[in-house]
Write an enzyme that holds these catalytic residues in place. Structure first.
Site, mmCIF file in Angstrom:
data_model
loop_
_atom_site.group_PDB
_atom_site.id
_atom_site.type_symbol
_atom_site.label_atom_id
_atom_site.label_comp_id
_atom_site.label_asym_id
_atom_site.label_seq_id
_atom_site.Cartn_x
_atom_site.Cartn_y
_atom_site.Cartn_z
ATOM 1 N N CYS A 1 0.832 -1.189 0.000
ATOM 2 C CA CYS A 1 0.000 0.000 0.000
ATOM 3 C C CYS A 1 0.864 1.235 0.000
ATOM 4 C CB CYS A 1 -0.938 0.011 1.215
ATOM 5 S SG CYS A 1 -0.180 0.572 2.753
ATOM 6 N N LEU B 1 -2.959 -2.255 -2.427
ATOM 7 C CA LEU B 1 -2.891 -3.173 -3.567
ATOM 8 C C LEU B 1 -2.864 -4.571 -2.979
ATOM 9 C CD1 LEU B 1 -2.497 -3.255 -6.710
ATOM 10 C CD2 LEU B 1 -0.046 -3.332 -6.269
ATOM 11 N N ASN C 1 3.323 -1.123 4.121
ATOM 12 C CA ASN C 1 3.646 -1.182 2.702
ATOM 13 C C ASN C 1 4.733 -2.227 2.512
ATOM 14 O OD1 ASN C 1 4.125 -0.658 -0.020
ATOM 15 N ND2 ASN C 1 5.443 1.092 0.402
#
Length: 655
Positions: A2, A62, A90
């Site tokens: 992310c 994502l 992330n």
């Protein structure tokens, strides 16, 4: 995977700055707007916002693993305090299954999802900062502890995933993209105007071709360095600590045990690739013509026989590895996709590419990487790549330099210095001039992670604020102090880990793939792979005829013979030729003629360089590219005279 933002607000009434704590709704709105600027990092779940006491999280996600349940921010806590932590993360943790099993068995940890995020936050609760040394993966994350009232954030050991940080009267903000922090400047209260450009960082950029960590070109924003963590409390300055200090401790080995060493390399790479293949979506691989990407693709084929490989190149002879990559793909049985980049496409994409970069990186190879990432995203969400092999296993030709300079080691220091004086009056290009000059210098003086494009004299003519006091030793001196007593090749590798790798290679890899909402995974940059590589003696890295000796021997049974001993190319760009005619030359002149950075760059000197390069009087291509990319960056982020058209991410994947 992310894009994350975490804003820790200053407590009301504790600073002369704005009272942001009194209205978190307004702060949340500002964070939401800033988060949209990194929508490409997470189109599956865009624009998520969470607010707690003194903190606001923003994120775009994502999804790859446990899509249905691993939403962010992720709340987790032990049974006695189930709401203690909030996580934004992330990256990917490749050994998360093993960590979850260990946490459950040893501590009774309970998990609500099947994903990797909970392994981080549960590990932090039970192991503290030690969790960072147990994670095999790439990561930048932030954990808000509701009990301690502090934010804990960290980056992976090698710096695969970025994290920017800025503080002001309004609080402290950390995020995956600098442009998001710039958007929050008024709320946080740090300077981002033209006068806010860091002059020393600009000079470092012109020398190194990238802005070295922890600097950025904006004085008010810094990067949390690779292998570091930070604690941030409301109203207090961040406290940063380094947890990863890599060492290259060569272990002597007998000739009889050499094969065992090669087998160890093969085994650890096989294990790393297997773990990097963990995903609920199709995984592909970038494929150039070299041994690193070919090895990763060949090992990945063992887990996915339908692997798709991707390569890019140019129509100009000598600047494409398309044919070699295609032969490699055929040899390992992979389906292969090619993207050829034209000069017109190259020029047209530059504003968008620089916008995604945040800070300028003067490596033209990032442009074809951007295009092949765009092509790959039509087919997959995840690709593997071979970054890091050169730094870990001794792959750069420059690592062989200590062999050629060894005779100088036996000379007294005054004699060595005199060799440098002897070389100065010799004509440029004369055989032996460079050898005498470099032989007169110590390793600390001559090596700093990449070939220098500007000499001091050339830089003084171009950079208006040039200072002789700002040199590459600002960056390298502390690193060399940590490697005292190591062999020279190990010291060069150590420098590269903290300069070229994290400043150029990993920045372009992350930024260009994330620009296309594509996740890139790098199996060579794994702690277990590093542990094996770090024990290799010099003789297993470089010889007088080759580099990466032990790695090549280990890969003999795995990769096609036509690749094993090919010289390194990567994704070469015909920059020297394109800056002499055509679209790129026209763009270069237009950029120089319209720049507003003339108070920083001597525009007349740059125009002279461009004229000389165009007529063939000199090859200024690397120097020109460095300055031109900065001018474009300045137009986008300071002048706002260039406004790239940034698309909304919409990437249907053909599985």
């Amino acid at each position: 995977m992310c894009g994350l933002l975490a804003f820790v607000c200053a407590p009301a009434g504790t600073t002369p700055g704005p009272d942001v704590t009194s209205d978190l709704t307004e702060v949340a709105g500002a964070v939401s707007r800033a988060t949209h600027l990194m929508r490409h990092r997470g189109p599956d779940e865009p624009g998520g916002i969470w607010a707690g006491k003194h903190v606001v999280f923003g994120f775009n996600r994502l999804s790859f693993i446990d899509i249905a349940h691993s939403h962010q921010p992720m709340r987790w806590g032990p049974p006695e305090a189930p709401d203690r932590y909030e996580l934004v993360f992330n990256g990917e943790i490749y050994n998360y299954l093993e960590l979850r099993a260990e946490l459950a068995a040893d501590h009774g940890a309970v998990f609500a999802t099947d994903g990797d995020g909970e392994a981080i936050v549960a590990g932090y609760h039970y192991w503290g900062v030690e969790v960072l040394t147990r994670l095999r993966g790439m990561f930048a994350f932030a954990i808000w502890d509701n009990v301690a009232g502090e934010l804990f954030c960290a980056r992976d050991p090698f710096g695969i995933k970025p994290l920017f940080i800025a503080s002001g009267p309004g609080g402290t903000v950390v995020g995956s993209e600098k442009k998001c922090l710039l958007d929050l400047a008024e709320v946080v209260g740090f300077d981002v105007g033209a006068t806010g450009i860091d002059a020393r960082a600009l000079q470092h950029y012109t020398v190194l071709q990238y802005v070295p960590e922890p600097e950025t070109l904006h004085r008010g924003i810094r990067r949390l360095e690779s292998g570091c963590y930070a604690r941030i409390r409301p109203g207090q300055a961040p406290e940063t600590t380094r947890y990863f200090r890599p060492r290259f401790d060569a272990t002597p080995i007998t000739r009889d045990a050499e094969q065992a060493r090669y087998d160890e390399i093969t085994a650890v790479l096989e294990d790393s690739v297997a773990k990097h293949m963990r995903a609920d979506v199709t995984v592909g691989a970038f494929l150039s013509g070299g041994i690193d990407s070919t090895a990763i693709a060949a090992l990945a084929m063992r887990h996915n026989p339908k692997l798709i490989t991707f390569t890019t190149g140019f129509e100009r002879e000598g600047f494409s590895e398309i044919d070699v990559a295609a032969a490699s793909a055929e040899a390992i049985g992979a389906r292969h996709v090619v993207k050829v980049v034209s000069p017109a496409e190259f020029v047209a994409a530059l504003p968008e590419i620089v916008w995604y970069l945040d800070d300028p990186v003067a490596d033209p190879a990032l442009v074809p990487l951007y295009f092949i990432a765009a092509e790959a995203r039509k087919h997959v969400k995840v690709v593997l790549s071979g970054e890091g092999a050169d730094e870990l296993f001794g792959g750069y030709t420059i690592y062989r330099e200590p062999l050629s300079l060894r005779p100088f080691d036996y000379l007294p220091a005054p004699v060595r210095r005199s060799m440098g004086k002897v070389s100065r009056p010799l004509p440029e290009g004369m055989r032996g001039k460079s050898l005498l000059h470099r032989g007169s210098l110590t390793l600390e003086e001559r090596y700093y992670g990449n070939a220098r494009s500007f000499s001091d004299e050339q830089l003084r003519a171009v950079l208006r604020g040039f200072s002789p006091d700002w040199t590459h030793t600002d960056v390298t001196a502390p690193l060399y102090a940590e490697s005292t007593g190591w062999d020279p090749v190990a010291r060069m590798q150590h420098i590269d880990l903290f300069t070229w790798l994290r400043g150029d290679i990993l920045v372009k890899a992350d930024k260009m793939t994330m620009a296309n909402s594509l996740e890139l995974r790098v199996p060579f940059l794994d702690p277990e792979v590093f542990a094996v590589a770090s024990r290799l003696p010099v003789s297993a890295k470089i010889t007088r005829t080759t580099t990466k000796y032990a790695l090549r021997r280990a890969l003999e049974p795995i990769i096609p013979a036509h690749v094993l001993h090919r010289p390194k190319l990567g994704f070469p760009v015909p920059l020297r030729h394109w800056l002499r005619a055509g679209e790129l030359l026209e763009w270069a002149y237009a950029t120089v003629d319209t720049t507003g950075a003339d108070h920083l760059i001597d525009v007349a000197a740059v125009r002279t360089m461009l004229d000389e390069h165009r007529t063939g009087t000199a090859d200024h291509s690397r120097r020109l590219w460095t300055v031109l990319i900065f001018m474009l960056w300045y137009a986008i982020f300071i002048e706002h005279s260039v406004v790239p058209a940034i698309r909304e991410p919409d990437y249907p994947v053909r599985l």
